[in-house]
Design a protein around this motif. Structure first.
Motif, PDB file in Angstrom:
ATOM      1  N   GLU A   1       0.832  -1.185   0.000  1.00  0.00           N
ATOM      2  CA  GLU A   1       0.000   0.000   0.000  1.00  0.00           C
ATOM      3  C   GLU A   1       0.877   1.249   0.000  1.00  0.00           C
ATOM      4  OE1 GLU A   1      -2.874  -0.083   3.100  1.00  0.00           O
ATOM      5  OE2 GLU A   1      -3.496  -2.137   2.679  1.00  0.00           O
ATOM      6  N   GLU A   2       0.519   2.211  -0.823  1.00  0.00           N
ATOM      7  CA  GLU A   2       1.316   3.416  -0.979  1.00  0.00           C
ATOM      8  C   GLU A   2       1.536   4.109   0.366  1.00  0.00           C
ATOM      9  OE1 GLU A   2       1.406   7.467  -3.725  1.00  0.00           O
ATOM     10  OE2 GLU A   2      -0.267   6.064  -3.843  1.00  0.00           O
ATOM     11  N   GLU A   3       2.780   4.501   0.631  1.00  0.00           N
ATOM     12  CA  GLU A   3       3.205   5.199   1.837  1.00  0.00           C
ATOM     13  C   GLU A   3       3.099   4.327   3.083  1.00  0.00           C
ATOM     14  OE1 GLU A   3       1.241   8.931   2.189  1.00  0.00           O
ATOM     15  OE2 GLU A   3       1.976   9.685   0.275  1.00  0.00           O
ATOM     16  N   ARG A   4       2.801   3.071   2.922  1.00  0.00           N
ATOM     17  CA  ARG A   4       2.775   2.179   4.081  1.00  0.00           C
ATOM     18  C   ARG A   4       3.747   1.007   3.902  1.00  0.00           C
ATOM     19  NH1 ARG A   4      -2.918   0.174   5.890  1.00  0.00           N
ATOM     20  NH2 ARG A   4      -1.566  -0.705   7.491  1.00  0.00           N
TER      21      ARG A   4
END
Length: 284
Positions: free
Chosen positions: A280-283
């Protein structure tokens, strides 16, 4: 290195990272590496019922296992969840069981319990303390081994074994397992010579810039090759059929541990299945 420390796997102290996961991962993918696999167990089964005992434990069918071949398999709990991962080998005069993902003391207890419950005529010899393993991985691992034992290693296929090898007088057996990708080997050696073999491999492998790597980078390579990690996602599964594995099991076999749960799940349908991974983006 800065992160060099002790981790625990299967009741054994081993190194998770020598330098950094990123550096070691790159080395696994581009060079030659050594990994401490002394947490693997090792059992020798002898006697007329040795194969029957393995057949009772193994999710995969060992009946057609040929000499000098390895069978990847699992032992299951009665509910179908994974107990531990294992490699089974036909050594000619005996069978070898190499478990991972569990303290070998628990494997010994299970072997003796099942053998006693079925009155099997089998000698169970726990060689975990006297036999150890070194992982040799990387795209040029075969070339290093060619320098050590000769060109015969080139013809060694995945899940084949080659015994009677030596390096500077140290005897070892060679198993090709490809757990981290192409050209992945387990070197099996008497524990008294484990350190000496490790040092000799570092010496011989200098022209390949060989380096030790910990199990964290090895785990990443397993994930990329869609090999189930018994220490991670396999422990999160409620059932063996939730996992994508490279283990084949025949449904027409006689009883093995967990077979009832496997057949029930096949009849009712698998409720969830691990098919891949999404970052997941930024995670991530």
């Amino acid at each position: 290195g800065k992160r060099n420390g002790v981790g625990w796997r299967d009741g054994c102290a081993v190194c998770p990272v020598y330098q950094s996961v990123e550096t070691e991962y790159r080395k696994l993918r581009e060079g030659v590496t050594l990994t401490d696999c002394s947490h693997f167990g090792h059992f020798r089964l002898e006697g007329p019922d040795a194969l029957r005992l393995i057949d009772r434990l193994s999710f995969a069918d060992p009946q057609r296992l040929a000499a000098d071949r390895l069978l990847p398999s699992y032992a299951l709990h009665e509910d179908g969840s994974l107990f531990f991962e294992m490699l089974v080998a036909d050594a000619g005069d005996s069978y070898r069981l190499i478990p991972e993902g569990i303290d070998p003391l628990e494997v010994a207890a299970l072997l003796h319990r099942v053998a006693a419950s079925r009155s099997f005529e089998v000698a169970i010899v726990d060689e975990t303390q006297t036999r150890s393993f070194i992982g040799l991985n990387g795209p040029y691992a075969w070339e290093l081994l060619k320098d050590v034992i000769g060109p015969g290693v080139i013809g060694l296929r995945s899940l084949e074994s080659l015994s009677g090898n030596q390096l500077d007088g140290i005897l070892f057996a060679l198993h090709r397992v490809d757990k981290a990708g192409e050209y992945g080997y387990l070197l099996q050696v008497d524990s008294d010579y484990l350190t000496a073999l490790w040092q000799q491999l570092l010496q011989v492998g200098q022209r390949f810039d060989i380096e030790p790597v910990g199990y964290e980078a090895w785990d990443l390579c397993k994930l990329e090759n869609r090999l189930t990690n018994i220490h991670r996602e396999a422990r999160l599964a409620n059932h063996v059929l939730e996992l994508n594995t490279r283990v084949l099991a025949r449904r027409d076999r006689r009883e093995y541990l967990g077979r009832g749960a496997v057949e029930t799940t096949l009849a009712e349908g698998v409720k969830r299945r691990l098919v891949g991974m999404v970052l997941e983006e930024e995670r991530a």
